[in-house]
Design an enzyme around this catalytic site. Structure first.
Site, mmCIF file in Angstrom:
data_model
loop_
_atom_site.group_PDB
_atom_site.id
_atom_site.type_symbol
_atom_site.label_atom_id
_atom_site.label_comp_id
_atom_site.label_asym_id
_atom_site.label_seq_id
_atom_site.Cartn_x
_atom_site.Cartn_y
_atom_site.Cartn_z
ATOM 1 C CE1 TYR A 86 34.930 34.520 33.152
ATOM 2 C CE2 TYR A 86 33.923 35.183 31.201
ATOM 3 C CZ TYR A 86 34.159 35.621 32.392
ATOM 4 O OH TYR A 86 33.814 36.823 32.579
ATOM 5 C CB ILE A 136 35.388 44.919 30.387
ATOM 6 C CG1 ILE A 136 33.640 44.745 30.509
ATOM 7 C CG2 ILE A 136 35.783 46.373 31.189
ATOM 8 C CD1 ILE A 136 33.057 45.999 29.957
ATOM 9 C CB SER A 150 30.221 36.987 31.955
ATOM 10 O OG SER A 150 30.751 37.180 30.603
ATOM 11 C CE LYS A 207 32.827 35.581 35.882
ATOM 12 N NZ LYS A 207 32.862 36.515 37.088
ATOM 13 N N GLY A 262 39.177 41.343 44.566
ATOM 14 C CA GLY A 262 39.910 41.466 43.025
ATOM 15 C C GLY A 262 39.884 42.978 43.034
ATOM 16 C CB ALA A 263 40.139 45.687 45.733
#
Length: 242
Positions: free
Chosen positions: A150, A183, A137, A154, A14-15
């Site tokens: 989600y 974030i 998360s 996580k 995921g860079a």
């Protein structure tokens, strides 16, 4: 004259954007040689240093994950750090969440992370040391209304990582979870001003987090200073109370 220690070899999934891209910059500044993995090759090439390795891969495809680690083996022959920054988040009320949505969350957030950890650990076991950072998360630990799929994915990452820390620790491999709060990245761009204001008021530091805030913690975990830390979930949430 003694030779200097080799540069750490670190792979970041995921860079191409968000927290992953911030981790790229953080580890480049720390002197790591990087393997940058994502689907957006153009973005990766913009971030990469001349001696970094860029790999275009869709991590929902197991064959592409296998091909990625084959390249790492052929190119470097070792791996010191793995940062699993790839992930997805789609808000949906329970009544409106389709099984395909749940499966998609688990495919990228859990299965891809599991496979990357598995393949990375095989390289690390040869050298009897290594470091793996996964991404949980805040809501994976505490829950959040409208994010059941989600949150479930996580929470699974946290449980898996704690198990891996126990299994791989005797071989010198550390595994820790970074658990961000809210974030401000493209992943959360759909939140409106009212939602952001509410989240800010629920955060002790009275500001939203940045990708750089999270990357700084990843950088610490990928350093010798974190050499006695494993099996932990490190919250990077500014004191968010949900």
């Amino acid at each position: 004259m003694t030779s200097s220690a080799p540069r750490p070899i670190s792979l970041i999934t995921g860079a191409s954007r968000g927290i992953g891209a911030a981790c790229v910059q953080q580890l480049q500044q720390a002197g790591h040689q990087l393997i940058l993995v994502a689907r957006d090759t153009t973005a990766l090439q913009t971030l990469a240093m001349p001696d970094d390795l860029v790999i275009s891969a869709d991590l929902t495809d197991e064959s592409q994950i296998l091909a990625c680690f084959r390249q790492v083996q052929q190119h470097f022959g070792r791996l010191d750090h793995l940062v699993n920054a790839a992930g997805m988040m789609q808000d949906s009320a329970l009544a409106l969440t389709k099984s395909a949505n749940l499966a998609a969350h688990f495919q990228l957030n859990v299965t891809a992370t599991f496979l990357c950890c598995q393949l990375a650990s095989r390289l690390m076991l040869r050298q009897k040391c290594g470091n793996i950072v996964t991404f949980g998360s805040k809501v994976g630990e505490n829950g959040s209304s409208g994010q059941a799929a989600y949150c479930a994915s996580k929470a699974a990452v946290s449980g898996m990582s704690k198990a891996l820390a126990k299994e791989l620790g005797p071989q010198g491999i550390r595994v820790n979870v970074v658990a961000p709060g809210f974030i401000d990245t493209t992943l959360t761009a759909h939140y409106n001003a009212e939602q952001r204001a509410q989240l800010t008021s629920q955060t002790a530091l009275r500001r939203l987090g940045t990708a750089a805030d999270v990357a700084a913690v990843v950088g610490f975990l990928c350093s010798d200073a974190a050499g006695y830390i494993t099996g932990q979930v490190l919250a990077v949430d500014g004191g968010l109370v949900l």
